[in-house]
Scaffold this motif. Structure first.
Motif, mmCIF file in Angstrom:
data_model
loop_
_atom_site.group_PDB
_atom_site.id
_atom_site.type_symbol
_atom_site.label_atom_id
_atom_site.label_comp_id
_atom_site.label_asym_id
_atom_site.label_seq_id
_atom_site.Cartn_x
_atom_site.Cartn_y
_atom_site.Cartn_z
ATOM 1 N N ALA A 1 0.811 -1.211 0.000
ATOM 2 C CA ALA A 1 0.000 0.000 0.000
ATOM 3 C C ALA A 1 0.847 1.265 0.000
ATOM 4 N N GLY A 2 2.179 1.123 0.005
ATOM 5 C CA GLY A 2 3.046 2.293 0.039
ATOM 6 C C GLY A 2 3.218 2.888 1.419
ATOM 7 N N TRP A 3 2.930 2.094 2.474
ATOM 8 C CA TRP A 3 3.091 2.527 3.856
ATOM 9 C C TRP A 3 4.427 2.026 4.401
ATOM 10 N N ARG A 4 4.835 2.633 5.507
ATOM 11 C CA ARG A 4 5.904 2.087 6.343
ATOM 12 C C ARG A 4 5.266 1.275 7.471
ATOM 13 N N SER A 5 6.067 0.442 8.143
ATOM 14 C CA SER A 5 5.547 -0.271 9.312
ATOM 15 C C SER A 5 6.619 -0.398 10.378
ATOM 16 N N VAL A 6 6.162 -0.405 11.617
ATOM 17 C CA VAL A 6 7.002 -0.726 12.775
ATOM 18 C C VAL A 6 6.349 -1.899 13.484
ATOM 19 N N LEU A 7 7.123 -2.942 13.733
ATOM 20 C CA LEU A 7 6.640 -4.168 14.354
ATOM 21 C C LEU A 7 7.162 -4.206 15.790
ATOM 22 N N MET A 8 6.271 -4.171 16.756
ATOM 23 C CA MET A 8 6.653 -4.092 18.163
ATOM 24 C C MET A 8 6.509 -5.462 18.809
ATOM 25 N N THR A 9 7.601 -5.964 19.375
ATOM 26 C CA THR A 9 7.624 -7.306 19.942
ATOM 27 C C THR A 9 8.791 -7.409 20.908
ATOM 28 N N SER A 10 8.768 -8.437 21.747
ATOM 29 C CA SER A 10 9.939 -8.709 22.582
ATOM 30 C C SER A 10 10.765 -9.857 22.005
ATOM 31 N N ASP A 11 10.315 -10.430 20.886
ATOM 32 C CA ASP A 11 11.030 -11.534 20.245
ATOM 33 C C ASP A 11 11.945 -11.018 19.138
ATOM 34 N N ARG A 12 12.999 -11.783 18.876
ATOM 35 C CA ARG A 12 13.934 -11.407 17.817
ATOM 36 C C ARG A 12 13.518 -11.941 16.452
ATOM 37 N N ASP A 13 12.541 -12.846 16.397
ATOM 38 C CA ASP A 13 12.157 -13.454 15.126
ATOM 39 C C ASP A 13 11.820 -12.405 14.069
ATOM 40 N N ALA A 14 11.223 -11.301 14.500
ATOM 41 C CA ALA A 14 10.768 -10.288 13.554
ATOM 42 C C ALA A 14 11.927 -9.583 12.850
ATOM 43 N N PHE A 15 13.162 -9.759 13.310
ATOM 44 C CA PHE A 15 14.300 -9.144 12.622
ATOM 45 C C PHE A 15 14.372 -9.596 11.166
ATOM 46 N N ALA A 16 13.873 -10.799 10.874
ATOM 47 C CA ALA A 16 13.894 -11.303 9.503
ATOM 48 C C ALA A 16 12.987 -10.493 8.578
ATOM 49 N N LEU A 17 12.106 -9.672 9.141
ATOM 50 C CA LEU A 17 11.140 -8.917 8.344
ATOM 51 C C LEU A 17 11.609 -7.505 8.029
ATOM 52 N N ILE A 18 12.737 -7.107 8.555
ATOM 53 C CA ILE A 18 13.228 -5.741 8.361
ATOM 54 C C ILE A 18 13.598 -5.511 6.900
ATOM 55 N N ASP A 19 13.183 -4.365 6.385
ATOM 56 C CA ASP A 19 13.621 -3.947 5.054
ATOM 57 C C ASP A 19 13.545 -2.426 4.992
ATOM 58 N N GLU A 20 13.544 -1.873 3.784
ATOM 59 C CA GLU A 20 13.578 -0.413 3.657
ATOM 60 C C GLU A 20 12.303 0.250 4.149
ATOM 61 N N THR A 21 11.214 -0.513 4.315
ATOM 62 C CA THR A 21 9.961 0.071 4.806
ATOM 63 C C THR A 21 9.547 -0.469 6.166
ATOM 64 N N THR A 22 10.292 -1.415 6.717
ATOM 65 C CA THR A 22 9.875 -2.123 7.932
ATOM 66 C C THR A 22 10.978 -2.088 8.974
#
Length: 341
Positions: free
Chosen positions: A129-150
């Motif tokens: 959709a052309g949005w940015r996102s921030v993923l809030m968690t205490s787990d490290r698994d979400a590090f795999a989702l990081i990119d230029e918009t996340t």
């Protein structure tokens, strides 16, 4: 100057409920009916504080499916070692989605999948959709989702004040690998909390060194298939190269990678249905019904201006997050500092 893209904030409800439960268990809060609410209050507090810092345009909270698990169906050892949760925690986990929905917060509980999958699918939806996102968690698994918009807002011991916002360059400095390599990195190290064992002797530094040399686990297996054990030994040492080549290791690591892969295609509500602000009366009524009183702190969720504070009440502005060069880059960043957009 162009306006920044809209921002979606996505929270891992289970992860943050667990952290709030243990953080406040020494001073438990109950509602008028004697039901535990301290973890629920902590979760809403996380939502409110993150909204105040990040000023998102929309908000989603995801939870694990309580009835079934596709990952356990794939491998019955997944999370099999975990002890039963305390009854007070279980009650608050069960009640959290209903409370948040009553408060007007977009809440997703995907059949057979987990909050991690909600984070991954929400990030993908935001990107399309052309949005940015921030993923809030205490787990490290979400590090795999990081990119230029996340980016990932990771909550650690100490709560929100110790949270760090990790972007793509920060992940390289923190773990030594790119986001696209993180699942391989985690699979090699293993994840004891999910009963996923890695390769003996492979910690963060060794895993990063291997991936920096070969690029991926698949390229490492290709080197083994070519008989290039010495090439691997030149990177991690002969004994650890032999561990990689041991019977059953490839199958174990590939299983880890499969189980760690997060769904990016779950059906989700449209972003417009998750937009802020929330209705102040609705959220206050829902929280008060459970004995939770969070008036002024909800300002960012309901479209109000920040409350005025006296000098005695004011808190220092968050400083940019930096790594102390004297510390190993394999450790978490020093406490304190959110690096906001």
């Amino acid at each position: 100057m162009p306006f920044p893209s809209p921002l979606l904030l996505v929270l891992d409800g289970n992860s943050l409920l667990h952290r709030a439960y243990h953080a406040y268990a020494s001073d438990p809060i109950e509602d008028a009916d004697g039901r535990p609410v301290w973890a629920l209050r902590g979760l809403v507090g996380y939502v409110a504080r993150a909204a105040a810092q990040l000023r998102p345009d929309a908000l989603v909270v995801g939870f694990d499916c309580p009835e079934s698990s596709a990952r356990k169906q794939d491998w019955d050892g997944y999370k099999a070692h975990r002890p039963a949760k305390p009854a007070a925690l279980t009650e608050q986990i069960v009640g959290a989605p209903g409370l948040l929905r009553e408060a007007g917060i977009c809440t997703v509980v995907p059949p057979a999948y987990e909050a991690d999958d909600v984070l991954a699918s929400s990030a993908a939806l935001a990107r399309r959709a052309g949005w940015r996102s921030v993923l809030m968690t205490s787990d490290r698994d979400a590090f795999a989702l990081i990119d230029e918009t996340t980016e990932v807002l990771r909550v650690r011991n100490g709560g929100f004040d110790e949270a760090v916002l990790v972007d793509a360059p920060g992940l390289v400095e923190l773990c030594g690998v790119e986001a696209g390599q993180y699942r391989d990195f985690a699979a090699l190290r293993g994840d004891p909390s999910d009963n996923l064992h890695g390769v003996r002797g492979f910690g963060a530094a060794t895993s990063a060194r291997l991936l920096n040399a070969f690029g991926s686990v698949d390229e490492t297996w290709a080197a083994l298939d070519r008989g290039d054990l010495r090439q691997i030994g030149d990177v991690v040492g002969e004994s650890l190269a032999a561990q990689l080549a041991a019977d059953g290791v490839r199958e174990r690591i590939d299983r880890n990678r499969d189980l760690m892969r997060m769904r990016t295609d779950l059906p989700l509500p449209e972003l417009d249905t998750a937009r802020l602000p929330l209705n102040y009366v609705t959220i206050r009524r829902a929280l008060r019904a459970r004995g939770i009183n969070l008036g002024p702190s909800l300002w960012a969720l309901v479209g109000n201006v920040p409350p005025q504070r006296t000098d005695e009440e004011s808190t220092p502005e968050l400083q940019p997050w930096v790594f102390r060069r004297s510390l190993s880059s394999r450790r978490d960043p020093t406490p304190g500092q959110l690096s906001l957009f």
